[in-house]
Design a protein around this motif. Structure first.
Motif, PDB file in Angstrom:
ATOM      1  N   TYR A   1       0.854  -1.191   0.000  1.00 49.90           N
ATOM      2  CA  TYR A   1       0.000   0.000   0.000  1.00 49.90           C
ATOM      3  C   TYR A   1       0.882   1.230   0.000  1.00 49.90           C
ATOM      4  O   TYR A   1       1.854   1.316   0.769  1.00 49.90           O
TER       5      TYR A   1
ATOM      6  N   GLU B   1       0.679   5.162   0.654  1.00 50.24           N
ATOM      7  CA  GLU B   1      -0.224   6.138   1.273  1.00 50.24           C
ATOM      8  C   GLU B   1      -0.333   7.422   0.458  1.00 50.24           C
ATOM      9  O   GLU B   1      -1.316   8.164   0.597  1.00 50.24           O
TER      10      GLU B   1
ATOM     11  N   LEU C   1       1.498   4.866   8.849  1.00 48.02           N
ATOM     12  CA  LEU C   1       0.342   4.131   8.321  1.00 48.02           C
ATOM     13  C   LEU C   1      -0.607   3.633   9.399  1.00 48.02           C
ATOM     14  O   LEU C   1      -1.544   2.902   9.088  1.00 48.02           O
TER      15      LEU C   1
ATOM     16  N   HIS D   1      -4.241   4.274   8.709  1.00 43.29           N
ATOM     17  CA  HIS D   1      -4.628   3.580   7.489  1.00 43.29           C
ATOM     18  C   HIS D   1      -4.775   2.078   7.769  1.00 43.29           C
ATOM     19  O   HIS D   1      -5.752   1.447   7.366  1.00 43.29           O
TER      20      HIS D   1
END
Length: 296
Positions: free
Chosen positions: A42, A44, A258, A261
């Motif tokens: 992932y 961000e 993160l 998230h």
């Protein structure tokens, strides 16, 4: 060699973006294996997700002719998304984590204002509690509850190998932080002391390595090495001294970039948010919840 004497083969996969170490642990005779703490990629800045880390693990498993028995997370990670759902879709193997994840779900569902979010751990196929046993092929394993870094953290002991996640790092890097919501340096000390009761030759596999000083990747140690040379535990030898040092160090650290998230994904078993009416997925970020530092 009997099954009870057989040692698991352990292969590590390092994700430089997050410093995370993922593992494939296998019975070399039966070729059964487990995947521990896999990363789903992932970014961000763009919001992009992809499966490079997980696909490398799948390619390795296919090359070795392994059969995946378990996809296991040690805890809900704050610095990467779990690839457990992706790997389950590819292999059919069940997902698992500690039963204590319900405590983290309750905490973070409140932070995200999700009153209807299931907080019973049903997002995983199996929940392990302390003392539970399992097998990888014919090699026995069991579970230790290891809170402190998170409320939910567990250690998997498989044969002579213990997967200690974010409790101890390599000896030159000391121990994990304990200042996340639900964390506790006192609980972390107790968890570490329980792990250190394992036989001195037990192989320890940590959940992160950040390559301090630019050194080469390291992820394996032993109980004996940690007792003798861990940069925190060999200096702060009693609980009170350790707690004071750990808390002082944690007060200087920014939150992982993160964490907001990742937790909303990982308390949901690694499932990404469902697409909305326009077909796009959205994350929800609480404002001013975690106020220390910028994470950079």
């Amino acid at each position: 060699m009997t099954a009870a004497e057989r040692l698991p083969d352990v292969t590590a996969f390092h994700d430089r973006r997050t410093g995370s170490v993922q593992y494939v642990v296998a019975d070399p005779v039966t070729k059964d294996c487990a995947i521990i703490d896999p990363v789903f990629d992932y970014d961000e800045k763009s919001g992009q997700t992809w499966s490079e880390n997980a696909d490398k693990i799948l390619a390795f498993i296919a090359e070795r002719g392994y059969r995946v028995q378990w996809i296991m997370d040690t805890h809900p990670h704050a610095d990467h998304f779990s690839a457990a759902p992706y790997l389950k879709a590819k292999t059919g193997a069940p997902t698992a984590t500690g039963s204590y994840v319900t405590r983290v779900q309750k905490l973070w569902a409140d932070f995200y204002n999700w009153p209807d979010f299931p907080q019973d751990g049903s997002q995983w196929d199996h929940l392990f509690s302390a003392g539970d046993t399992f097998n990888i092929g014919e090699i026995g394993g069991y579970v230790i509850h290891s809170p402190g870094h998170t409320l939910a953290s567990i250690t998997y002991v498989i044969g002579d190998a213990a997967f200690i996640h974010d409790t101890m790092f390599q000896p030159d890097s000391g121990t994990a932080r304990a200042d996340f919501p639900g964390g506790s340096s006192a609980a972390l000390w107790d968890s570490i002391q329980a792990i250190l009761q394992l036989p001195p030759e037990t192989r320890l596999f940590t959940g992160h390595d950040y390559l301090p000083g630019g050194r080469a990747l390291q992820y394996e140690s032993t109980i004996a090495m940690q007792i003798a040379t861990n940069s925190h535990l060999s200096v702060h030898r009693d609980k009170a001294a350790y707690i004071a040092a750990r808390d002082a160090r944690d007060a200087t650290l920014p939150m992982p970039k993160l964490i907001l998230h990742a937790l909303q994904v990982n308390i949901n078993g690694g499932q990404l948010p469902a697409p909305e009416a326009n077909g796009r997925r959205y994350l929800k970020i609480p404002m001013d919840l975690l106020t220390r530092g910028s994470g950079e």
